[in-house]
Design a protein around this motif. Sequence first.
Motif, PDB file in Angstrom:
ATOM      1  N   ARG A  27     -17.635 -27.173  25.549  1.00 55.45           N
ATOM      2  CA  ARG A  27     -16.784 -26.970  24.339  1.00 55.45           C
ATOM      3  C   ARG A  27     -15.573 -27.855  24.257  1.00 55.45           C
ATOM      4  NH1 ARG A  27     -17.896 -22.393  20.550  1.00 55.45           N
ATOM      5  NH2 ARG A  27     -20.075 -23.095  19.846  1.00 55.45           N
ATOM      6  N   ALA A  28     -14.781 -27.899  25.168  1.00 60.51           N
ATOM      7  CA  ALA A  28     -13.623 -28.357  25.381  1.00 60.51           C
ATOM      8  C   ALA A  28     -13.858 -30.038  25.351  1.00 60.51           C
ATOM      9  CB  ALA A  28     -12.824 -28.266  26.762  1.00 60.51           C
ATOM     10  N   VAL A  29     -15.105 -30.552  25.840  1.00 62.01           N
ATOM     11  CA  VAL A  29     -14.938 -32.258  25.818  1.00 62.01           C
ATOM     12  C   VAL A  29     -16.114 -32.415  24.570  1.00 62.01           C
ATOM     13  CG1 VAL A  29     -14.399 -32.249  28.142  1.00 62.01           C
ATOM     14  CG2 VAL A  29     -16.847 -31.841  27.656  1.00 62.01           C
ATOM     15  N   THR A  30     -16.835 -31.660  23.963  1.00 61.49           N
ATOM     16  CA  THR A  30     -17.913 -32.353  22.926  1.00 61.49           C
ATOM     17  C   THR A  30     -17.334 -31.373  21.569  1.00 61.49           C
ATOM     18  OG1 THR A  30     -19.368 -30.663  23.563  1.00 61.49           O
ATOM     19  CG2 THR A  30     -19.476 -32.436  24.578  1.00 61.49           C
ATOM     20  N   ASP A  31     -18.060 -31.902  20.683  1.00 64.36           N
ATOM     21  CA  ASP A  31     -18.060 -31.494  19.420  1.00 64.36           C
ATOM     22  C   ASP A  31     -19.500 -31.073  18.657  1.00 64.36           C
ATOM     23  OD1 ASP A  31     -15.244 -31.311  18.787  1.00 64.36           O
ATOM     24  OD2 ASP A  31     -15.261 -33.338  17.974  1.00 64.36           O
ATOM     25  N   GLY A  32     -19.564 -30.216  17.823  1.00 66.06           N
ATOM     26  CA  GLY A  32     -20.791 -30.228  17.151  1.00 66.06           C
ATOM     27  C   GLY A  32     -21.778 -29.416  17.780  1.00 66.06           C
ATOM     28  N   GLN A  33     -22.989 -29.862  17.694  1.00 68.02           N
ATOM     29  CA  GLN A  33     -24.208 -29.190  18.303  1.00 68.02           C
ATOM     30  C   GLN A  33     -24.288 -29.097  19.818  1.00 68.02           C
ATOM     31  OE1 GLN A  33     -27.403 -31.291  16.385  1.00 68.02           O
ATOM     32  NE2 GLN A  33     -27.130 -30.201  14.263  1.00 68.02           N
ATOM     33  N   ILE A  34     -23.993 -30.016  20.537  1.00 69.16           N
ATOM     34  CA  ILE A  34     -23.988 -30.093  21.969  1.00 69.16           C
ATOM     35  C   ILE A  34     -23.302 -28.697  22.518  1.00 69.16           C
ATOM     36  CG2 ILE A  34     -23.518 -31.270  24.310  1.00 69.16           C
ATOM     37  CD1 ILE A  34     -24.035 -33.868  22.564  1.00 69.16           C
ATOM     38  N   GLY A  35     -22.102 -28.497  21.963  1.00 71.50           N
ATOM     39  CA  GLY A  35     -21.403 -27.401  22.482  1.00 71.50           C
ATOM     40  C   GLY A  35     -21.800 -26.144  21.899  1.00 71.50           C
ATOM     41  N   GLN A  36     -22.273 -26.195  20.590  1.00 67.00           N
ATOM     42  CA  GLN A  36     -22.819 -24.922  20.125  1.00 67.00           C
ATOM     43  C   GLN A  36     -24.093 -24.508  20.730  1.00 67.00           C
ATOM     44  OE1 GLN A  36     -23.599 -24.856  15.860  1.00 67.00           O
ATOM     45  NE2 GLN A  36     -24.634 -22.903  15.915  1.00 67.00           N
ATOM     46  N   TYR A  37     -24.907 -25.478  20.810  1.00 69.52           N
ATOM     47  CA  TYR A  37     -26.200 -24.993  21.556  1.00 69.52           C
ATOM     48  C   TYR A  37     -26.234 -24.867  22.956  1.00 69.52           C
ATOM     49  CZ  TYR A  37     -27.642 -26.023  16.919  1.00 69.52           C
ATOM     50  OH  TYR A  37     -27.747 -25.993  15.455  1.00 69.52           O
ATOM     51  N   THR A  99     -19.787 -15.280  15.044  1.00 70.70           N
ATOM     52  CA  THR A  99     -19.302 -15.111  13.488  1.00 70.70           C
ATOM     53  C   THR A  99     -20.652 -15.196  12.616  1.00 70.70           C
ATOM     54  OG1 THR A  99     -18.562 -17.391  13.282  1.00 70.70           O
ATOM     55  CG2 THR A  99     -16.924 -15.632  14.070  1.00 70.70           C
ATOM     56  N   GLN A 100     -21.301 -15.831  12.834  1.00 70.28           N
ATOM     57  CA  GLN A 100     -22.372 -16.333  11.637  1.00 70.28           C
ATOM     58  C   GLN A 100     -23.648 -16.796  12.293  1.00 70.28           C
ATOM     59  OE1 GLN A 100     -20.483 -19.503   9.708  1.00 70.28           O
ATOM     60  NE2 GLN A 100     -22.023 -21.041  10.273  1.00 70.28           N
ATOM     61  N   PHE A 101     -24.783 -16.195  11.759  1.00 69.43           N
ATOM     62  CA  PHE A 101     -26.255 -16.232  12.109  1.00 69.43           C
ATOM     63  C   PHE A 101     -26.747 -17.817  11.946  1.00 69.43           C
ATOM     64  CE2 PHE A 101     -30.561 -16.640  11.300  1.00 69.43           C
ATOM     65  CZ  PHE A 101     -31.173 -16.063  12.222  1.00 69.43           C
ATOM     66  N   ASP A 102     -27.322 -18.225  13.050  1.00 71.39           N
ATOM     67  CA  ASP A 102     -27.835 -19.514  13.093  1.00 71.39           C
ATOM     68  C   ASP A 102     -29.282 -19.390  14.011  1.00 71.39           C
ATOM     69  OD1 ASP A 102     -28.644 -22.276  13.643  1.00 71.39           O
ATOM     70  OD2 ASP A 102     -26.730 -22.750  14.541  1.00 71.39           O
ATOM     71  N   ILE A 103     -30.525 -19.735  13.390  1.00 71.27           N
ATOM     72  CA  ILE A 103     -31.615 -19.398  13.645  1.00 71.27           C
ATOM     73  C   ILE A 103     -31.972 -20.437  14.931  1.00 71.27           C
ATOM     74  CG2 ILE A 103     -32.566 -21.134  11.978  1.00 71.27           C
ATOM     75  CD1 ILE A 103     -34.289 -17.635  13.267  1.00 71.27           C
ATOM     76  N   VAL A 104     -31.058 -21.537  15.148  1.00 69.26           N
ATOM     77  CA  VAL A 104     -31.330 -22.454  16.035  1.00 69.26           C
ATOM     78  C   VAL A 104     -31.079 -21.790  17.361  1.00 69.26           C
ATOM     79  CG1 VAL A 104     -30.963 -24.634  17.068  1.00 69.26           C
ATOM     80  CG2 VAL A 104     -31.332 -24.214  14.397  1.00 69.26           C
TER      81      VAL A 104
END
Length: 128
Positions: A27-37, A99-104
Amino acid sequence: MPFASRSVRLLMVASAAVFAAAAFGIRAVTDGQIGQYSGAALSGSIVYTIVVFVRPPISPLVAGGIATAYCWFVEFSQLTGIPAALSERSVIAQLLLGTQFDIVDVAWYPVGVVPLVALHWFLRTRSS
C-alpha cells in the motif's frame, strides 16, 4: 510427528506479522487496485493464520472455509453502513472492517487463503 501447538502458534503470529507488513508495504509503494486487491488477499491470509492460531489441529480445508467465510461476512456487512460508521471513529475499525463494499474483494480473499490451505495440507501430510 505433528508440530506442537506452541510451535504452530508462534509460526502463525510470525506469519500474520509478515502478511500485515507485506500489505502495508504494498500500500505504501503502490496506488489503486494493486494495493487494494493485494490487501484483500493478504487479509484473507491473516485471517487464516488467526484461525490456525486459535485451533492448531484444525483441518486445512476447515480453516480455509472459516477464514474465507469470515472475510466474506465482513465484506458483506459493509453493505449495512455499520463498518463505515465505526471506521469514521477509529483507524483500527477501518483496518479491520473496511469502509465500503467491493464485490471484487470477495474474489480476492480466497487468493490469499487457498495457497495457505495447500501449504498447510502439504505440511500435515508430510509430518504424518
